[in-house]
Design an enzyme around this catalytic site. Structure first.
Site, short mmCIF file in Angstrom:
data_model
loop_
_atom_site.label_atom_id
_atom_site.label_comp_id
_atom_site.label_asym_id
_atom_site.label_seq_id
_atom_site.Cartn_x
_atom_site.Cartn_y
_atom_site.Cartn_z
N SER A 33 0.87 -1.17 0.00
CA SER A 33 0.00 0.00 0.00
C SER A 33 0.91 1.22 0.00
CB SER A 33 -0.95 -0.01 1.21
OG SER A 33 -0.23 -0.15 2.41
N GLU A 35 1.31 5.54 0.69
CA GLU A 35 0.75 6.73 1.37
C GLU A 35 1.16 8.00 0.64
OE1 GLU A 35 0.71 6.74 5.70
OE2 GLU A 35 1.51 8.77 5.63
N ALA A 69 -3.82 19.44 10.00
CA ALA A 69 -4.65 20.23 10.91
C ALA A 69 -5.16 21.43 10.13
CB ALA A 69 -3.81 20.67 12.10
N HIS A 95 -7.12 9.26 5.80
CA HIS A 95 -6.70 9.47 7.19
C HIS A 95 -7.67 10.47 7.81
CE1 HIS A 95 -2.25 8.10 6.81
NE2 HIS A 95 -2.98 7.56 5.86
N ARG A 125 -5.24 9.98 16.27
CA ARG A 125 -5.49 11.08 17.20
C ARG A 125 -5.07 12.42 16.60
NH1 ARG A 125 -1.61 12.31 22.14
NH2 ARG A 125 -0.60 13.38 20.40
N GLY A 126 -3.91 12.42 15.93
CA GLY A 126 -3.33 13.68 15.45
C GLY A 126 -2.49 14.31 16.55
N ASP A 127 -1.87 15.42 16.21
CA ASP A 127 -0.98 16.11 17.15
C ASP A 127 -1.46 17.52 17.40
OD1 ASP A 127 0.99 14.15 17.78
OD2 ASP A 127 1.67 14.30 15.70
N TYR A 165 3.41 1.84 16.96
CA TYR A 165 4.75 2.42 17.15
C TYR A 165 5.71 1.35 17.67
CZ TYR A 165 1.88 6.52 16.62
OH TYR A 165 0.99 7.44 16.12
N HIS A 169 5.13 5.25 21.13
CA HIS A 169 4.74 6.63 20.80
C HIS A 169 5.57 7.56 21.70
CE1 HIS A 169 2.22 10.30 20.93
NE2 HIS A 169 2.00 9.99 19.67
N ASP A 178 1.59 1.64 25.83
CA ASP A 178 1.42 1.88 24.40
C ASP A 178 0.74 0.69 23.73
OD1 ASP A 178 1.89 4.07 22.75
OD2 ASP A 178 3.51 3.03 21.71
N GLN A 196 4.56 3.33 12.42
CA GLN A 196 5.55 4.38 12.21
C GLN A 196 6.74 3.73 11.53
OE1 GLN A 196 6.60 7.27 11.71
NE2 GLN A 196 6.39 8.26 13.70
N PHE A 236 14.53 14.09 11.76
CA PHE A 236 13.11 13.80 11.96
C PHE A 236 12.94 12.59 12.88
CE2 PHE A 236 8.92 12.21 10.66
CZ PHE A 236 8.19 13.37 10.90
N HIS A 286 3.53 -1.05 3.91
CA HIS A 286 2.97 0.27 3.61
C HIS A 286 4.13 1.22 3.33
CE1 HIS A 286 -0.19 3.35 3.91
NE2 HIS A 286 0.62 4.08 4.64
P1 FAD Z 1 -3.47 7.39 20.05
O1 FAD Z 1 -3.54 5.96 19.66
O2 FAD Z 1 -4.71 8.04 20.54
O3 FAD Z 1 -2.33 7.52 21.15
C1 FAD Z 1 -1.59 8.71 21.35
C2 FAD Z 1 -0.93 8.71 22.70
O4 FAD Z 1 -1.92 8.92 23.69
C3 FAD Z 1 -0.23 7.42 23.09
O5 FAD Z 1 0.92 7.74 23.80
C4 FAD Z 1 -1.24 6.72 23.94
O6 FAD Z 1 -0.65 5.79 24.81
C5 FAD Z 1 -1.90 7.89 24.66
N1 FAD Z 1 -3.30 7.62 25.03
C6 FAD Z 1 -4.23 6.96 24.32
N2 FAD Z 1 -5.41 6.92 24.98
C7 FAD Z 1 -5.22 7.60 26.14
C8 FAD Z 1 -6.05 7.94 27.23
N3 FAD Z 1 -7.33 7.54 27.28
N4 FAD Z 1 -5.52 8.67 28.25
C9 FAD Z 1 -4.24 9.07 28.22
N5 FAD Z 1 -3.38 8.78 27.20
C10 FAD Z 1 -3.86 8.06 26.18
N6 FAD Z 1 -1.03 12.57 12.02
C11 FAD Z 1 -1.81 13.46 11.37
O7 FAD Z 1 -2.06 14.56 11.88
N7 FAD Z 1 -2.35 13.16 10.15
C12 FAD Z 1 -2.15 11.96 9.53
O8 FAD Z 1 -2.65 11.72 8.44
C13 FAD Z 1 -1.33 11.00 10.20
N8 FAD Z 1 -1.09 9.77 9.67
C14 FAD Z 1 -0.36 8.84 10.37
C15 FAD Z 1 -0.21 7.55 9.83
C16 FAD Z 1 0.54 6.59 10.51
C17 FAD Z 1 0.69 5.21 9.92
C18 FAD Z 1 1.16 6.93 11.75
C19 FAD Z 1 2.00 5.90 12.47
C20 FAD Z 1 1.00 8.20 12.29
C21 FAD Z 1 0.22 9.16 11.62
N9 FAD Z 1 0.02 10.44 12.14
C22 FAD Z 1 -0.77 11.36 11.48
C23 FAD Z 1 0.67 10.84 13.40
C24 FAD Z 1 -0.24 10.64 14.62
O9 FAD Z 1 -1.37 11.47 14.55
C25 FAD Z 1 0.59 10.98 15.86
O10 FAD Z 1 1.62 10.04 16.03
C26 FAD Z 1 -0.19 11.18 17.14
O11 FAD Z 1 0.69 11.74 18.12
C27 FAD Z 1 -0.75 9.90 17.75
O12 FAD Z 1 -1.78 9.41 17.02
P2 FAD Z 1 -2.41 7.95 17.38
O13 FAD Z 1 -3.54 7.75 16.46
O14 FAD Z 1 -1.34 6.94 17.42
O15 FAD Z 1 -2.91 8.28 18.87
#
Ligand code: FAD
Length: 309
Positions: A33, A35, A69, A95, A125-127, A165, A169, A178, A196, A236, A286
């Protein structure tokens, strides 16, 4: 994907070693796949579409489009995904993130995708805007990716992929926490994790073992990043938590001004990484294309992918 073995790493350590790995030509072509990211300008838009057209004949399992964002980058994701549905033979995955939006707003985007024929979402989740570690859930929004997965499942029977990750993460309190989080995302309805990028294959295989031990049985698809600019990738990686093995620095030594040789080295490194993973039963990958097709096309070719008529 044959990830059913309870101890992949052991199989690697006691099984095929680099010298005894099957030749690339002997391995079956893996599932791929690709991206892409949505373009910001017209010039980048045409670069993206020539990238898509070049990779399309390789018939990837799906292609995904990242989500930024803010309104304008998000609109570009929608437009790109809609065009993929309308004008190509590809299966797009959109996404979608939780950042800066209420649940209703995120639901409306997801419903719009479903209505446009998009069946696959990469739920994230996003950042925090501007990056860094200061993520705060939107008061009326989905807080974490697991909540988003749950919400998407209520909207429509989407296929859902989530992020994983291998090196943790950056804000995770521990590797266990995690992995628990990944498990929550799978239990909420995700059927694939995409990782990642990583360069140290052993780290991925150890992660796979731990994920299996935690009861995660869905495919965990390695994210492969072919590196064309080593200095940039090292910077990075320091931010994203991906370790850069010393052997990699050596491979790119003296090539700062030699982009063409760097690209050749990158193709070899990525193809070897995939071969090592394939020898351990992983057969889905991927690729982060960065909207540049040639290197990914060459690597896919080395791996046995051929254009479909
Ligand atoms: P989550 O799975 O929600 O976890 C994030 C962190 O929060 C982890 O440390 C987790 O342990 C913690 N956490 C989870 N639940 C809770 C809770 N209830 N209470 C407290 N802590 C908690 N970013 C973008 O903006 N756009 C994109 O298109 C994008 N594509 C991506 C594609 C891939 C394959 C990857 C690996 C990353 C991508 N990202 C993207 C980056 C991603 O948004 C960031 O890494 C972000 O910081 C975490 O997203 P996540 O979905 O892994 O979060």
């Amino acid at each position: 994907m044959d990830q059913s073995s309870p101890n992949v790493l052991q199989r690697w350590l006691t099984g095929p070693r680099i010298g005894a790995l099957p030749a690339l030509a002997e391995l079956p072509a893996p599932q791929l796949s690709f991206e892409f990211f949505p373009p910001k300008t017209e010039a980048l838009e045409s670069q993206l579409w020539s990238c898509i057209r070049r990779l399309e004949p390789l018939a990837p399992r799906f292609v995904s489009v990242t989500y930024g964002a803010g309104g304008s980058t998000q609109a570009r994701t929608h437009a790109t995904v809609a065009r993929l549905v309308q004008e190509t033979s590809l299966t797009p995955a959109a996404h979608l993130t939780c950042v800066g939006a209420t649940r209703e707003e995120v639901n409306a985007v997801a419903q719009g995708y479903w209505d446009a024929g998009v069946r696959h979402i990469v739920a994230l989740r996003g950042d925090a805007p501007g990056g860094g570690t200061g993520y705060q859930p939107h008061p009326g929004g989905y807080a974490y990716a697991a909540d988003l997965v749950e919400g998407l499942k209520r909207i429509a029977p989407f296929e859902i992929s989530v992020a994983a990750y291998p090196e943790g993460h950056p804000t995770a309190l521990s590797a266990e926490q995690d992995l628990d989080n990944l498990k929550r995302k799978i239990d909420a309805g995700a059927t694939r994790a995409i990782t990642q990028y990583f360069f140290d294959t052993e780290i991925f295989l150890r992660f796979l073992d731990r994920a299996h031990a935690a009861g995660i049985t869905v495919p965990i698809v390695p994210g492969i990043m072919p590196v064309t600019n080593f200095a940039q990738a090292a910077r990075f990686s320091a931010m994203s938590g991906a370790s850069v093995p010393a052997w990699m620095g050596k491979l790119y030594e003296g090539l700062d001004e030699d982009a063409e040789t760097r690209r050749m080295v990158s193709a070899v490194v990525a193809a070897e990484q995939v071969r090592l993973l394939q020898a351990n039963g992983v057969d889905e990958f991927h690729f982060y294309t960065l909207n540049r097709p040639d290197l990914v096309y060459a690597i896919a070719h080395i791996l046995g992918a051929r254009p479909k008529a």
